[in-house]
Motif scaffolding. Sequence first.
Motif, PDB file in Angstrom:
ATOM      1  N   THR A  97      56.561  58.211  81.002  1.00  0.00           N
ATOM      2  CA  THR A  97      56.338  59.565  80.468  1.00  0.00           C
ATOM      3  C   THR A  97      54.916  59.829  81.032  1.00  0.00           C
ATOM      4  O   THR A  97      54.428  59.203  81.921  1.00  0.00           O
ATOM      5  N   TYR A  98      54.317  61.012  80.958  1.00  0.00           N
ATOM      6  CA  TYR A  98      53.339  61.742  81.403  1.00  0.00           C
ATOM      7  C   TYR A  98      52.306  62.338  80.430  1.00  0.00           C
ATOM      8  O   TYR A  98      52.774  62.456  79.383  1.00  0.00           O
ATOM      9  N   PHE A  99      50.904  62.183  80.671  1.00  0.00           N
ATOM     10  CA  PHE A  99      49.965  62.983  79.996  1.00  0.00           C
ATOM     11  C   PHE A  99      48.998  63.662  80.681  1.00  0.00           C
ATOM     12  O   PHE A  99      48.645  63.039  81.953  1.00  0.00           O
ATOM     13  N   GLU A 100      48.241  64.589  80.084  1.00  0.00           N
ATOM     14  CA  GLU A 100      47.099  65.263  80.937  1.00  0.00           C
ATOM     15  C   GLU A 100      46.284  64.206  81.312  1.00  0.00           C
ATOM     16  O   GLU A 100      45.720  63.390  80.757  1.00  0.00           O
ATOM     17  N   ALA A 101      45.764  64.214  82.561  1.00  0.00           N
ATOM     18  CA  ALA A 101      44.785  63.390  83.396  1.00  0.00           C
ATOM     19  C   ALA A 101      43.500  63.643  82.560  1.00  0.00           C
ATOM     20  O   ALA A 101      42.912  62.511  82.719  1.00  0.00           O
ATOM     21  N   ALA A 102      43.342  64.687  82.151  1.00  0.00           N
ATOM     22  CA  ALA A 102      42.032  64.879  81.471  1.00  0.00           C
ATOM     23  C   ALA A 102      41.865  64.334  79.787  1.00  0.00           C
ATOM     24  O   ALA A 102      40.864  64.384  79.239  1.00  0.00           O
ATOM     25  N   LEU A 103      42.775  63.826  79.395  1.00  0.00           N
ATOM     26  CA  LEU A 103      42.866  63.239  78.095  1.00  0.00           C
ATOM     27  C   LEU A 103      41.802  62.110  77.970  1.00  0.00           C
ATOM     28  O   LEU A 103      41.796  61.261  78.871  1.00  0.00           O
ATOM     29  N   ASP A 104      41.033  62.340  76.838  1.00  0.00           N
ATOM     30  CA  ASP A 104      40.160  61.215  76.565  1.00  0.00           C
ATOM     31  C   ASP A 104      40.646  59.888  76.453  1.00  0.00           C
ATOM     32  O   ASP A 104      41.711  59.622  75.834  1.00  0.00           O
ATOM     33  N   ASP A 105      39.530  58.966  76.784  1.00  0.00           N
ATOM     34  CA  ASP A 105      40.000  57.385  76.395  1.00  0.00           C
ATOM     35  C   ASP A 105      40.591  56.926  75.530  1.00  0.00           C
ATOM     36  O   ASP A 105      41.155  56.138  75.346  1.00  0.00           O
ATOM     37  N   ALA A 106      40.002  57.672  74.518  1.00  0.00           N
ATOM     38  CA  ALA A 106      40.307  57.107  73.052  1.00  0.00           C
ATOM     39  C   ALA A 106      41.677  57.335  72.641  1.00  0.00           C
ATOM     40  O   ALA A 106      42.486  56.551  71.859  1.00  0.00           O
ATOM     41  N   ALA A 107      42.205  58.435  73.030  1.00  0.00           N
ATOM     42  CA  ALA A 107      43.427  58.905  72.882  1.00  0.00           C
ATOM     43  C   ALA A 107      44.441  58.085  73.560  1.00  0.00           C
ATOM     44  O   ALA A 107      45.562  57.544  72.958  1.00  0.00           O
ATOM     45  N   VAL A 108      44.089  57.725  74.790  1.00  0.00           N
ATOM     46  CA  VAL A 108      44.841  56.881  75.516  1.00  0.00           C
ATOM     47  C   VAL A 108      45.140  55.375  75.270  1.00  0.00           C
ATOM     48  O   VAL A 108      46.238  54.802  75.052  1.00  0.00           O
ATOM     49  N   ASP A 109      43.714  55.036  74.604  1.00  0.00           N
ATOM     50  CA  ASP A 109      43.791  53.652  73.802  1.00  0.00           C
ATOM     51  C   ASP A 109      44.793  53.657  72.510  1.00  0.00           C
ATOM     52  O   ASP A 109      45.450  52.611  72.553  1.00  0.00           O
ATOM     53  N   ARG A 110      44.587  54.632  71.870  1.00  0.00           N
ATOM     54  CA  ARG A 110      45.537  54.743  70.748  1.00  0.00           C
ATOM     55  C   ARG A 110      47.016  54.562  70.994  1.00  0.00           C
ATOM     56  O   ARG A 110      47.602  53.845  70.576  1.00  0.00           O
ATOM     57  N   PHE A 111      47.547  55.245  72.011  1.00  0.00           N
ATOM     58  CA  PHE A 111      49.103  55.292  72.307  1.00  0.00           C
ATOM     59  C   PHE A 111      49.252  53.897  72.859  1.00  0.00           C
ATOM     60  O   PHE A 111      50.145  53.491  72.734  1.00  0.00           O
ATOM     61  N   THR A 112      48.362  53.380  73.816  1.00  0.00           N
ATOM     62  CA  THR A 112      48.634  52.192  74.516  1.00  0.00           C
ATOM     63  C   THR A 112      48.584  50.908  73.384  1.00  0.00           C
ATOM     64  O   THR A 112      49.545  50.198  73.499  1.00  0.00           O
ATOM     65  N   ARG A 113      47.609  51.175  72.641  1.00  0.00           N
ATOM     66  CA  ARG A 113      47.930  49.966  71.475  1.00  0.00           C
ATOM     67  C   ARG A 113      48.895  50.076  70.609  1.00  0.00           C
ATOM     68  O   ARG A 113      49.768  49.268  70.212  1.00  0.00           O
ATOM     69  N   ARG A 114      49.299  51.532  70.343  1.00  0.00           N
ATOM     70  CA  ARG A 114      50.633  51.628  69.334  1.00  0.00           C
ATOM     71  C   ARG A 114      51.744  50.753  69.998  1.00  0.00           C
ATOM     72  O   ARG A 114      52.805  50.374  69.596  1.00  0.00           O
ATOM     73  N   ILE A 115      51.829  51.357  71.343  1.00  0.00           N
ATOM     74  CA  ILE A 115      53.116  50.537  72.207  1.00  0.00           C
ATOM     75  C   ILE A 115      52.980  49.084  72.225  1.00  0.00           C
ATOM     76  O   ILE A 115      53.886  48.265  72.094  1.00  0.00           O
ATOM     77  N   MET A 116      51.789  48.234  72.445  1.00  0.00           N
ATOM     78  CA  MET A 116      51.431  46.994  72.298  1.00  0.00           C
ATOM     79  C   MET A 116      52.132  46.425  70.839  1.00  0.00           C
ATOM     80  O   MET A 116      52.683  45.279  70.644  1.00  0.00           O
TER      81      MET A 116
END
Length: 149
Positions: A97-116
């Motif tokens: 899937t894809y997400f906006e390149a400008a999305l803040d690191d905290a949001a990216v960390d949240r969904f990456t952690r959820r998947i883990m």
Amino acid sequence: MNIEMKSVRKLRVHWPVTSETFSRLAAGEAEAFKDDQGIAALLQALTEFVDLGDFGKYRHVFESGLGFEGFTVTEHANPTLGKVGMQTISPTFVFTTYFEAALDDAAVDRFTRRIMEIHPWEVPVIELSGPISVSSTALEAAIGTTAAS
């Protein structure tokens, strides 16, 4: 017609599946997405994060493919599948899937952690790309405008 592009990052997850699920998916059985608990959990996680798979008129956009993962378990691992010292091959569902390149690191960390958290592997394969461009223009809008002219 101009095709608009937007800057996104790609999230790709390799998810183990049973041989039965693999066969059903390969045969085009869309119900296998719902019947496999792991894939169903992954797709549910996709809907929990509005930033994932957002293409304006379409939400929760993803792509999938089938493949195999190979690995050798070391003595320090706690594997879900495989035995120490032996190479293991696992049927795999590949989710992108894809997400906006400008999305803040905290949001990216949240969904990456959820998947883990929901992934069955001790060390899941989760890929995050750098910025890439994808089309964001709805063709029917462009076609409709041209047809109306």
